[in-house]
Design a protein around this motif. Sequence first.
Motif, short mmCIF file in Angstrom:
data_model
loop_
_atom_site.label_atom_id
_atom_site.label_comp_id
_atom_site.label_asym_id
_atom_site.label_seq_id
_atom_site.Cartn_x
_atom_site.Cartn_y
_atom_site.Cartn_z
N LEU A 345 0.83 -1.21 0.00
CA LEU A 345 0.00 0.00 0.00
C LEU A 345 0.86 1.26 0.00
N ALA A 346 2.00 1.21 0.68
CA ALA A 346 2.92 2.35 0.64
C ALA A 346 3.44 2.57 -0.78
N LEU A 347 3.73 1.47 -1.49
CA LEU A 347 4.14 1.58 -2.89
C LEU A 347 3.03 2.18 -3.74
N SER A 348 1.78 1.77 -3.47
CA SER A 348 0.64 2.33 -4.20
C SER A 348 0.51 3.83 -3.95
N ALA A 349 0.82 4.25 -2.73
CA ALA A 349 0.78 5.68 -2.43
C ALA A 349 1.78 6.45 -3.28
N VAL A 350 2.95 5.85 -3.52
CA VAL A 350 3.95 6.48 -4.39
C VAL A 350 3.42 6.59 -5.81
N GLY A 351 2.81 5.51 -6.31
CA GLY A 351 2.25 5.55 -7.65
C GLY A 351 1.18 6.62 -7.80
N ALA A 352 0.30 6.72 -6.80
CA ALA A 352 -0.74 7.75 -6.86
C ALA A 352 -0.12 9.14 -6.81
N ALA A 353 0.93 9.29 -6.01
CA ALA A 353 1.58 10.60 -5.91
C ALA A 353 2.19 11.03 -7.24
N LEU A 354 2.64 10.05 -8.06
CA LEU A 354 3.20 10.40 -9.36
C LEU A 354 2.16 11.08 -10.26
N LEU A 355 0.89 10.76 -10.04
CA LEU A 355 -0.16 11.39 -10.84
C LEU A 355 -0.28 12.89 -10.56
N THR A 356 0.23 13.33 -9.41
CA THR A 356 0.18 14.76 -9.11
C THR A 356 1.17 15.54 -9.96
N ARG A 357 2.09 14.82 -10.65
CA ARG A 357 3.08 15.49 -11.48
C ARG A 357 2.65 15.57 -12.95
N LEU A 358 1.50 14.99 -13.28
CA LEU A 358 1.04 15.03 -14.65
C LEU A 358 0.65 16.45 -15.06
N ASP A 359 0.89 16.80 -16.31
CA ASP A 359 0.29 18.00 -16.87
C ASP A 359 -0.25 17.64 -18.25
N SER A 360 -0.63 18.63 -19.02
CA SER A 360 -1.29 18.35 -20.29
C SER A 360 -0.30 17.98 -21.40
N VAL A 485 -6.96 14.12 -7.74
CA VAL A 485 -7.36 12.73 -7.48
C VAL A 485 -6.15 11.88 -7.11
N GLY A 486 -5.00 12.12 -7.76
CA GLY A 486 -3.79 11.41 -7.38
C GLY A 486 -3.38 11.70 -5.95
N LEU A 487 -3.52 12.97 -5.53
CA LEU A 487 -3.20 13.34 -4.15
C LEU A 487 -4.13 12.63 -3.16
N ILE A 488 -5.42 12.64 -3.46
CA ILE A 488 -6.38 11.97 -2.58
C ILE A 488 -6.09 10.47 -2.52
N GLY A 489 -5.83 9.87 -3.69
CA GLY A 489 -5.51 8.45 -3.70
C GLY A 489 -4.25 8.14 -2.91
N GLY A 490 -3.24 8.99 -3.02
CA GLY A 490 -2.01 8.79 -2.27
C GLY A 490 -2.24 8.85 -0.77
N ILE A 491 -3.09 9.79 -0.34
CA ILE A 491 -3.41 9.90 1.09
C ILE A 491 -4.15 8.66 1.57
N ILE A 492 -5.13 8.19 0.75
CA ILE A 492 -5.88 6.99 1.13
C ILE A 492 -4.94 5.80 1.30
N PHE A 493 -4.08 5.58 0.33
CA PHE A 493 -3.16 4.43 0.42
C PHE A 493 -2.19 4.57 1.59
N ALA A 494 -1.70 5.78 1.84
CA ALA A 494 -0.76 5.98 2.94
C ALA A 494 -1.42 5.71 4.30
N VAL A 495 -2.64 6.20 4.47
CA VAL A 495 -3.37 5.98 5.73
C VAL A 495 -3.66 4.49 5.92
N LEU A 496 -4.08 3.82 4.84
CA LEU A 496 -4.35 2.39 4.93
C LEU A 496 -3.08 1.61 5.27
N ALA A 497 -1.95 2.01 4.71
CA ALA A 497 -0.68 1.33 5.02
C ALA A 497 -0.37 1.43 6.51
#
Length: 505
Positions: A345-360, A485-497
């Motif tokens: 789940l900690a690894l999933s949090a990292v993956g979700a956090a990568l989505l915060t770096r996306l742009d167009s 959404v990536g930030l929210i997902g990262g927080i969810i995974f981190a809290v669950l971990a």
Amino acid sequence: MHDTTSTDTGLRAGRREWLGLAVLVLPTLLVALEINVLFLALPHLSVDLGAGGVQQLWITDIYGFMVAGLVITMGTLGDRIGRRKLLLIGGGAFALLSLPAAYSTSPEMLIATRTLLGIAGATLMPSTLALIVNMFRDDTQRGVAIAVWATCQFAGAALGPVLGGLLLEHFWWGSVFLLAVPLMGVLVLVGPVLLPEHRNRDAGRLDLTSVALSLAAILPITYGIKRLVADTTTTVMPIAALVVGAVCGVVFVRRQLRLDDPLLDLRLLSQRSLSLVLTTLALAGVAMAGTGLLVTQYLQTVLGYSPAESALWFAPMGLAVALGVTLTPVIARSVAPPTAIASGLALSAVGAALLTRLDSTNGLGLTVIAITVLALGTGPLFALGTGIVVGSAPPERAGAAAAMSETSNYFGGTLGLAILGTVGAAIYRHRMADAIPAGMAAEAAQNARESVAGATATAADLPGVDATGLVHAAHDAFASGINAVGLIGGIIFAVLAILIATRLR
């Protein structure tokens, strides 16, 4: 070294059980494929059958509605009449119903057959998982078997759109339904030889009032959430459906707690490990479904890929879950389950956090890496967590426990589509409020604020500079929604971990 408790060789599965697992893989693959394989076929069948917008929604949604509404009932029914018996009945019905679905001559005929396919599909997943629990009594072997089962589930979901695209290149749209016929044919022919029968001989009669209440709770809630996501302009009916479903859900829960032989044994939730894992499965489903929704839209509306190409680039998410599940039995030999799940789940949090770096503009590579890392980390949760859930119930209630696991994950995904989809849409509209060129007609401005597709269509009627600016603004606004959404997902995974690492024993 993580110790196992079932080490007696008398408990260890032999060749027959492993061959039986190979048979159980078939309905597992089918259910996963059936959910997504229609993704690319819908435009073709809609033209051929003359299906309108509302009919298209029912064609795509009714199968999932019926599976969600009846999986609890079917899990408990299998405990009562026999899990193999219910699986074979459901598999045979699925094969037979796939024929009229493939050769439907009207939208109404296809909706009706999809409804019946959903009822048959609801028998398959809890029956397969419950039989695995009965066939594999050794903890280590059961963990490997559940990992194989989960791998097929997620790999099938990932490959469904891709396989659908390949079939549509060579055959007509009905071919996507005919996949079920050979798979279920093998199940029905070989299942009686390789699969054991298991039932709870002391179970009472099926409480039909509880069945009705479960449907009255699950179906309106599922419908309300899906409609809120699909149509933000009409909220009265979806909210009314949510209220009705919630009220029926409360009545259902109170009835289950009073009955001596309930449809769903909610007393199992008093076990802290079971309730924690079910909650984690649901919240992980929220994060995965929400990010998956935004990513598939991003691939098509911002990066400009076709639906088939988008399905191909999105496939690493499902395949990464399958890989993570496959590797879990190896990891579990040297790492305790809480540590394995929390680390994933900690690894999933990292993956979700990568989505915060996306742009167009930096799109495809980072997107694929992010969803792959996010999905890979969930593997231990789905493999070990599912084992914890079904292992927490007595063997005679394995079907009900399997249904709880399936329902938790399904509802998590449904909520994720609604909640995180709404967050992404709200951020898009907020960012677009200041991007509308002065003097634009009110209707055109509204369309541009609602979606990237609306902004692109509106831009076609604007001068070159304004058109380019509007499209760029829409792409940037949508990317901002994915970032959130990536930030929210990262927080969810981190809290669950953290919760799994500190609370699961």
